[in-house]
Design an enzyme around this catalytic site. Structure first.
Site, PDB file in Angstrom:
ATOM      1  N   HIS A  42      16.088   2.746  -5.529  1.00  0.00           N
ATOM      2  CA  HIS A  42      15.972   3.591  -4.193  1.00  0.00           C
ATOM      3  C   HIS A  42      14.461   3.410  -3.837  1.00  0.00           C
ATOM      4  CE1 HIS A  42      19.958   4.849  -5.749  1.00  0.00           C
ATOM      5  NE2 HIS A  42      20.092   5.358  -4.609  1.00  0.00           N
ATOM      6  N   ASN A  43      13.547   2.699  -4.488  1.00  0.00           N
ATOM      7  CA  ASN A  43      12.021   2.930  -3.966  1.00  0.00           C
ATOM      8  C   ASN A  43      11.926   1.746  -2.927  1.00  0.00           C
ATOM      9  OD1 ASN A  43       9.282   2.206  -4.150  1.00  0.00           O
ATOM     10  ND2 ASN A  43       9.025   3.168  -6.363  1.00  0.00           N
ATOM     11  N   HIS A  69       2.314  -7.066 -13.171  1.00  0.00           N
ATOM     12  CA  HIS A  69       3.152  -6.838 -14.349  1.00  0.00           C
ATOM     13  C   HIS A  69       4.605  -7.275 -13.735  1.00  0.00           C
ATOM     14  CE1 HIS A  69       2.929  -3.411 -11.676  1.00  0.00           C
ATOM     15  NE2 HIS A  69       4.009  -2.775 -12.144  1.00  0.00           N
ATOM     16  N   ARG A  70       4.856  -7.032 -12.306  1.00  0.00           N
ATOM     17  CA  ARG A  70       6.450  -7.368 -11.947  1.00  0.00           C
ATOM     18  C   ARG A  70       6.346  -8.922 -11.935  1.00  0.00           C
ATOM     19  NH1 ARG A  70       6.258  -3.437  -8.272  1.00  0.00           N
ATOM     20  NH2 ARG A  70       7.343  -2.235 -10.008  1.00  0.00           N
ATOM     21  N   ASP A  89      12.269  -1.372 -14.277  1.00  0.00           N
ATOM     22  CA  ASP A  89      11.783  -0.084 -14.918  1.00  0.00           C
ATOM     23  C   ASP A  89      10.253  -0.254 -15.105  1.00  0.00           C
ATOM     24  OD1 ASP A  89      12.429   2.620 -15.320  1.00  0.00           O
ATOM     25  OD2 ASP A  89      11.653   2.325 -17.396  1.00  0.00           O
ATOM     26  N   PHE A 130       1.774   0.945  -3.915  1.00  0.00           N
ATOM     27  CA  PHE A 130       2.449   2.300  -3.964  1.00  0.00           C
ATOM     28  C   PHE A 130       2.106   2.703  -5.307  1.00  0.00           C
ATOM     29  CE2 PHE A 130       5.453  -1.040  -5.140  1.00  0.00           C
ATOM     30  CZ  PHE A 130       6.204  -0.578  -6.230  1.00  0.00           C
ATOM     31  N   ASP A 155      -1.085   2.180  -7.912  1.00  0.00           N
ATOM     32  CA  ASP A 155      -1.791   1.226  -7.511  1.00  0.00           C
ATOM     33  C   ASP A 155      -3.511   1.639  -7.161  1.00  0.00           C
ATOM     34  OD1 ASP A 155       0.057  -0.564  -8.091  1.00  0.00           O
ATOM     35  OD2 ASP A 155       0.526  -1.125  -5.848  1.00  0.00           O
TER      36      ASP A 155
END
Length: 200
Positions: free
Chosen positions: A15-16, A184-185, A75, A156, A159
């Site tokens: 939901h982010n 990391h993502r 996560d 966001f 960061d």
């Protein structure tokens, strides 16, 4: 052998809105239609696991079952060396019910105090789950240092206080494309693509 993703559509189990933008941009080259759990009105499951990987799996399976579509969940969080790895899996919770990351960053600053170790790393666990219960999970990291006060209005979460190794800008100051290429993502996503999008 990891399972290949061959479906035309998936649910992002978040939901982010910041995560939706980042992950949708990463998926764009594969022609996958992306819809978020928030868009579908799916409930957010309680994150009851003790690890990033556990919570990513929990969220992905909940969304895959609810939507009857493959689901991708993330996560992620900030692990601060001088705080023994906190906030870690509680990174979002440090922002409170209103998800106020200004508050969360102030808490990191306050709890660190004069601690000399400013090292930190972001962690991202990505799980791709199918409605039949199968999943593939990948873990990405990026190391850096913290700076206060926060700098930059991009990105966001945490960061604006995180400077990746080898750079002098925070993620909050960087061009989003530059951050997306090294985050990391992005690390976890590159592993996911190599394993599951081979035939895309």
């Amino acid at each position: 052998m990891p399972r290949s993703f061959l479906e035309p559509k998936l649910v992002l189990a978040t939901h982010n809105p910041g995560k939706v933008v980042e992950i949708a941009a990463l998926l764009e080259p594969f022609g996958v239609e992306v819809v978020s759990a928030g868009d579908l009105g799916l409930p957010e499951p309680d994150e009851t696991e003790a690890t990033f990987e556990g919570n990513a799996r929990l969220k992905a399976h909940a969304a895959a079952r609810a939507a009857n579509l493959p689901a991708l969940s993330d996560d992620s969080g900030l692990a601060v060396s001088g705080l023994g790895g906190a906030p870690g899996i509680y990174s979002a919770r440090w922002a409170g019910p209103d998800k106020d990351f200004t508050l969360a960053m102030s808490r990191v600053d306050a709890e660190l105090g004069e601690h000399p170790d400013r090292g930190a790393h972001f962690v991202c666990a990505l799980t791709l789950a199918w409605p039949d219960g199968h999943d593939e999970t990948f873990l990405g990291t990026i190391h850096g240092t913290l700076t206060f006060p926060p700098r930059g209005g991009r990105g966001f979460g945490y960061d604006p206080i995180f400077i990746p190794e080898g750079y002098d800008q925070t993620f909050g100051e960087m061009d989003p494309a530059q951050k997306h290429a090294m985050s990391h993502r992005a690390d976890a996503f590159s592993q996911l693509v190599a394993a599951c999008f081979r035939d895309a």
